[in-house]
Design an enzyme around this catalytic site. Structure first.
Site, PDB file in Angstrom:
ATOM      1  CB  THR A   1       5.722  23.434 -41.209  1.00 42.91           C
ATOM      2  OG1 THR A   1       5.257  24.506 -42.030  1.00 42.91           O
ATOM      3  CG2 THR A   1       5.733  22.146 -42.019  1.00 42.91           C
ATOM      4  CB  CYS A   2       7.930  21.876 -36.571  1.00 45.79           C
ATOM      5  SG  CYS A   2       9.274  22.470 -37.619  1.00 45.79           S
TER       6      CYS A   2
END
Length: 169
Positions: A56-57
């Site tokens: 996600t990052c």
């Protein structure tokens, strides 16, 4: 208790490897950065991720800021910074992987001092990521005071994303 809008950020030390265009393939020597010295008198957008290079990052959170850093700075912001629980070498490499150069200051809170002081850490032990991981959040800091704080209530990027922060500037 977690930091709130109107609170002063804590005076802690983060670490970063300064961007050096002459040495694009290697990391600079990490430098300490005192939050009060660096952010006093400045307007800062600080976003935090649990870990560099995580899905996600890397797929959502960082790309939004990497592509919109100039737009953010055009809204009376002096510094756009990313902080994570990784060491400064990993943060530098992650910034290079996303082409941020010096548009986003890549900060390390490897010891969890800043995250712990603001009450925004999670225990990553079950995921084999260590006991102290930053929560996913974004804040607008103006002369050391929190103007906006968006802490993600669940997985994903909503209130801490660049679009949400830009809407608050």
């Amino acid at each position: 208790m977690a930091i709130q809008v109107g609170d002063t950020i804590p005076n802690t030390v983060l670490t970063y490897a300064p961007y050096n265009p002459e040495h694009a393939d290697v990391c600079s020597v990490p430098q300490p950065m005192n939050t009060h010295d660096a952010f006093k008198g400045k307007r800062v957008v600080l976003f935090a991720v649990p870990g560099a290079f995580t899905p996600t990052c890397s797929e959502t959170h960082m790309p939004e800021y990497a592509t919109r850093a100039a737009e953010i700075k055009a809204k009376n912001v002096d510094i756009v910074a990313c902080v994570a629980s990784n060491d400064p070498f990993v943060m530098d490499a992650w910034g290079k992987a996303h082409g941020v150069k010096d548009s986003v200051l890549m900060l390390s809170d490897a010891n969890g001092e800043f995250g712990s002081a603001i009450g925004l850490v999670n225990d990553g032990t079950k995921m084999r990521m260590g006991p102290i991981r930053l929560a996913r959040f974004a804040m607008i800091i103006n002369d050391l005071k929190v103007e906006y704080l968006g802490v993600e209530p669940a997985r994903g990027v909503t209130v801490s994303g660049a679009a949400s922060v830009i809407a608050k500037l």
